[in-house]
Enzyme design. Sequence first.
Site, mmCIF file in Angstrom:
data_model
loop_
_atom_site.group_PDB
_atom_site.id
_atom_site.type_symbol
_atom_site.label_atom_id
_atom_site.label_comp_id
_atom_site.label_asym_id
_atom_site.label_seq_id
_atom_site.Cartn_x
_atom_site.Cartn_y
_atom_site.Cartn_z
ATOM 1 N N THR A 1 51.453 75.216 -27.585
ATOM 2 C CA THR A 1 51.065 76.172 -28.242
ATOM 3 C C THR A 1 50.297 75.718 -29.532
ATOM 4 O OG1 THR A 1 53.215 76.011 -29.461
ATOM 5 C CG2 THR A 1 53.193 77.586 -27.710
ATOM 6 N N ASP A 2 49.582 76.548 -30.088
ATOM 7 C CA ASP A 2 48.792 76.024 -31.386
ATOM 8 C C ASP A 2 49.553 76.572 -32.585
ATOM 9 O OD1 ASP A 2 48.013 78.709 -31.376
ATOM 10 O OD2 ASP A 2 46.073 78.627 -30.475
ATOM 11 N N LEU A 3 48.907 76.570 -33.751
ATOM 12 C CA LEU A 3 49.531 77.079 -34.927
ATOM 13 C C LEU A 3 50.030 78.607 -34.899
ATOM 14 C CD1 LEU A 3 47.515 75.130 -37.560
ATOM 15 C CD2 LEU A 3 49.785 74.513 -36.818
#
Length: 155
Positions: free
Chosen positions: A30-32
């Site tokens: 996942t990203d931020l």
Amino acid sequence: MTAAPDDQPQTGRFVGAEHRFAVRVYFEDTDLSGVVYHANYLRWMERARSDMLRLAGIDQRAAHETGEGAYAVADLRIRYRAPARLDDALVVASRLITLRPASCLIHQRVMRGDEILTDAEVTAAFVAPSGRPRRQPAAWMAAFAPLRWVDEGRD
């Protein structure tokens, strides 16, 4: 210490001519914003294609090691429809669309249940060690033959 029989790498399965490969979304995917980073869908699709080939009896490693050649992605069209999130259980569904002497077109979907999250068409070209296209081994063409997707809407 030897590995137990259950300690085998993840593998997919064929359901008819469709290959299905399960993945789970981990924090590293996942990203931020908490959704899967776009490039990770490509990694999962690559793993699913490699697993599909292996299960079909295509030995990519041997072809590479003997200098016969390897597949390279020549074209990729992808559409992101909905995000995957942490801990989602996903399936990469892959189907062979077109088989040509030096390439194949594979349609792939990343799904959460019945929902399509990502949809892609990948052209994999068989290339010599020099990088130039070449014919796929005859045994590979034969292994692919029963997997070709026959659908009036696609051909």
